[in-house]
Design a protein around this motif. Structure first.
Motif, PDB file in Angstrom:
ATOM      1  N   CYS A  99       2.134  -0.006   5.519  1.00 19.76           N
ATOM      2  CA  CYS A  99       2.679  -1.100   4.710  1.00 19.76           C
ATOM      3  C   CYS A  99       4.185  -1.271   4.889  1.00 19.76           C
ATOM      4  O   CYS A  99       4.771  -2.185   4.313  1.00 19.76           O
ATOM      5  CB  CYS A  99       2.331  -0.903   3.236  1.00 19.76           C
ATOM      6  N   ASP A 107      -2.052  -2.845  -1.364  1.00 18.43           N
ATOM      7  CA  ASP A 107      -2.421  -2.572  -2.755  1.00 18.43           C
ATOM      8  C   ASP A 107      -3.018  -1.199  -2.990  1.00 18.43           C
ATOM      9  O   ASP A 107      -4.068  -1.062  -3.619  1.00 18.43           O
ATOM     10  CB  ASP A 107      -3.413  -3.636  -3.273  1.00 18.43           C
ATOM     11  N   CYS A 115       3.134   1.347  -5.883  1.00 18.27           N
ATOM     12  CA  CYS A 115       4.379   0.664  -6.264  1.00 18.27           C
ATOM     13  C   CYS A 115       4.300   0.022  -7.647  1.00 18.27           C
ATOM     14  O   CYS A 115       5.148   0.305  -8.497  1.00 18.27           O
ATOM     15  CB  CYS A 115       4.782  -0.331  -5.185  1.00 18.27           C
ATOM     16  N   PRO A 116       3.281  -0.817  -7.914  1.00 20.16           N
ATOM     17  CA  PRO A 116       3.238  -1.408  -9.248  1.00 20.16           C
ATOM     18  C   PRO A 116       3.028  -0.385 -10.352  1.00 20.16           C
ATOM     19  O   PRO A 116       3.653  -0.447 -11.400  1.00 20.16           O
ATOM     20  CB  PRO A 116       2.060  -2.388  -9.174  1.00 20.16           C
TER      21      PRO A 116
END
Ligand code: SF4
Length: 661
Positions: free
Chosen positions: A607, A614, A618-619
């Motif tokens: 990535c 996804d 990160c989120p």
């Protein structure tokens, strides 16, 4: 109250043990602070021998970060060899720190860093020698908190009964936050004792306290549910992630061991994390996202570290060092700066393509080029798709050609045996690949003395990876497959004699598998093994498979589970895994999809160079990947070691493989 050093009692014993210098401390850059000048005292343990533990970067970083605080001190303790253990028991000398020889039992916290699971029995020895009850439930306010960290702490369940707490992820900020909680608690007069302190830590969300979680099992042995048993304790404990490495330029003053150690060099971590997505690699998965140190930050750490230590070699560390977006500038800049000096540079762990051979050449400027190690990991093209090691045999041959053409003479190839979906044929292709390497080397160099060493480790499925559901290959099957390969290499009249073959039998991998994916019931096995004399299980001369299997039979006799259930059994998606309540940031659905992609031989890109796929990190962590401005795409072959003789000295960079094995 000052705490007395035990050195007077220890000293007479040292003449009677092997390598006594490992117990005396006083290394360059070690620190001894006054006991009464601080509020919070940490004993940091690496649960292996001094020579393995002292170069450990994680422990070194925490030691310095804690000692920089005026209100805290940190000292180090390592596992004592069985000869000293026996004498310490005979003469009632407790587990001690090497810095001031203070008894470990007098500290507020015993922080243990587990790089591998094979150190678990050594923890029990240290606890017992320290006079700390083995079981957390038996400890009182008089005893230190026993707190685990390191990669193995991402599934601390097998040692849950022996731990008061565990921390997952980066330790720098976490130890400071824990120190604050302990300092405030003590300043208030320790209200509510040990239980209250652990509650405060657990409620902070970043410390896992096993005693505050109940585990229920189904009749067939699988876990039904893991649930907190105190109000305010979170259902899942998150990992810690340090986002800006430049703010944490540690170790600033690396320790210089007195005795011989496994790494005779200084290391600078150039980035943390890896998003290549090798599906077997726990280190890559649990350290996401990628966070790079800046060029300037690296240069300063190298310069200051060399000045502080006098080391003559610097290793540029990470899981895949050539992936740093500015590695060419880093290599050239450092090679220019230290050209003509006694300072050697190495990339102990890096991907290799022609660009990376250039890098290895740059770093070995003026030195003799002895050997390079690459890690294709899987023998066949098909298997490398399964594990997402995106490299073709053509890539390898091109890389090897460039290496031989640049004067490198030895190539070492690292593989794993027992990967998911693997067949005998996949493993036999390892021999063919080695033969192709030698053929290419002879052609390119025009010489016949080309050697290729094939080194093979048994694959152990690890928590928080897409292979966490996979069946591990049994020890007998692993041995049989490797015997087939060995016979095929021996039968190769043309190239066989140029191929070195190194492998371990499959048995230690089964014990590692039991400890990696075990649950709390496995703690009984560890304790039984320790009571039966198990020590230093990571050392082949001390490891006993028989002892582990016998202990498991006794300890699990009343359970519907056994060693095979923990190791060679495939899990399905619905199963509650022992580590599900520890949040590595990876989305479990994504891990499962990646496992299914693996079975369909579908590859996933990195990535850093392609859009986010996804994975969840990160989120969920409120973080982001952090790479420099240049962003190069490199081929994913890994150099796991590089031997360079330069400037009249021998540099042997350790094999910090990206495999996480
Ligand atoms: S969330 Fe996206 S960008 Fe972040 S590590 Fe995972 S795949 Fe990469």
């Amino acid at each position: 109250m000052p705490v007395e050093s035990v050195f007077t009692a220890l000293e007479p014993l040292l003449a009677r043990v092997s390598k006594p210098i490992q117990y005396v401390g006083g290394e360059l850059n070690s620190t001894v602070k006054d006991w009464d000048d601080v509020e919070v005292r940490w004993a940091l343990m690496y649960p292996d021998a001094y020579e393995v533990g002292v170069p450990n970067q994680g422990t070194m970083i925490l030691y310095e970060v804690l000692n920089e605080r005026p209100d805290a001190l940190a000292e180090r303790t390592y596992s004592v060899w069985p000869d000293l253990e026996a004498l310490m028991r005979e003469h009632a000398v407790p587990q001690f720190t090497v810095d001031a020889h203070r008894p470990v039992g007098a500290f507020d916290v015993l922080g243990v860093s587990f790089s591998t699971e094979l150190g678990y029995t050594n923890l029990l020895t240290a606890l017992d020698l320290a006079g700390i009850p083995l079981h957390a439930a038996d400890r009182t306010d008089e005893h230190p908190l026993v707190l685990a960290g390191g990669h193995a702490a991402f599934n601390p369940e097998p040692v849950a009964d022996f731990l008061d707490a565990a921390v997952v992820g980066d330790g720098e900020e976490a130890v400071l936050a824990i120190t604050d909680v302990i300092r405030d608690f003590k300043a208030e007069g320790s209200p509510g004792g040990r239980e209250e302190l652990l509650l405060r830590l657990a409620r902070s969300g970043g410390v896992y306290v096993p005693a505050f979680y109940d585990v229920d099992y189904l009749p067939d042995g699988r876990i039904h549910r893991v649930a907190p048993n105190r109000p305010g304790v979170p259902w899942r404990v998150s990992k810690h992630t340090v986002m800006d490495l430049d703010e944490w330029p540690y170790p600033k003053q690396p320790l210089v061991p007195l005795a011989e150690s496994v790494h005779e060099r200084m290391s600078v971590e150039i980035f943390r994390g890896c998003t290549r997505g090798c599906r077997f690699c726990q280190a890559g998965m649990i350290t996401r996202p990628v966070r790079e140190r800046s060029l300037q930050g690296i240069g300063e750490m190298v310069e200051k570290g060399l000045a502080a230590t006098g080391f003559e070699e610097v290793g540029l560390l990470s899981l895949s060092s050539a992936d740093h977006s500015e590695i060419a500038e880093v290599a050239k800049g450092l090679a220019d700066r230290y050209e003509g000096t006694n300072t050697g540079l190495s990339l102990p762990s890096t991907r290799v393509d022609a660009f990376n051979i250039d890098l290895a050449n740059e770093l070995s400027r003026g030195g003799r080029r002895s050997g390079l190690t690459f890690a294709p990991e899987g023998g066949s093209e098909r298997l490398r798709k399964v594990i997402n090691k995106m490299v073709s045999e053509d890539d390898l041959i091109r890389t090897v050609s460039a290496a031989y053409a640049s004067g490198w003479r030895q190539v070492k190839l690292y593989f794993m045996c027992g990967l998911p979906t693997e067949t005998d044929d996949d493993v036999l292709q390892i021999g063919q690949m080695a033969a192709n390497v030698i053929r290419t080397g002879r052609q390119v160099s025009g010489q016949n003395d080309i050697r290729c060493t094939v080194s093979i480790g048994g694959f152990v499925p690890k928590p928080h990876t897409p292979f966490q559901w996979a069946a591990q290959l049994g020890a007998e099957e692993t041995d049989a497959r490797l015997a087939l390969l060995r016979d095929a290499v021996r039968a190769d009249k043309k190239y066989g004699r140029s191929i070195g073959f190194r492998y371990h039998d499959g048995k230690p991998g089964i014990v590692e598998g039991l400890l990696s994916r075990g649950d709390r019931r496995v703690g009984r096995v560890i304790e039984q093994v320790w009571r039966d004399g198990g020590r230093f299980d990571g050392w082949s001369e001390h490891f006993s498979y028989q002892r582990w299997m016998a202990a498991a039979q006794v300890a699990l006799a009343d359970e519907p589970v056994d060693v095979a259930w923990y190791t060679t059994r495939e899990r399905d998606f619905s199963e509650v895994l022992p580590w599900d309540h520890l949040d590595s940031g990876l989305d479990k659905d994504w891990l499962w999809e990646d496992w299914q992609d693996s079975l369909s031989e579908v590859e996933v890109e990195d990535c850093r160079w392609t859009p986010c796929f996804d994975c969840g990190v990160c989120p969920q962590m409120g973080t982001d990947i952090q790479v420099g401005p240049t962003g190069k795409t490199l081929l994913p072959l890994t150099v796991t070691g590089q031997g360079v003789t330069g400037h009249g000295r021998q540099h042997l960079a350790a094999s910090a493989a990206s495999s996480g094995q």
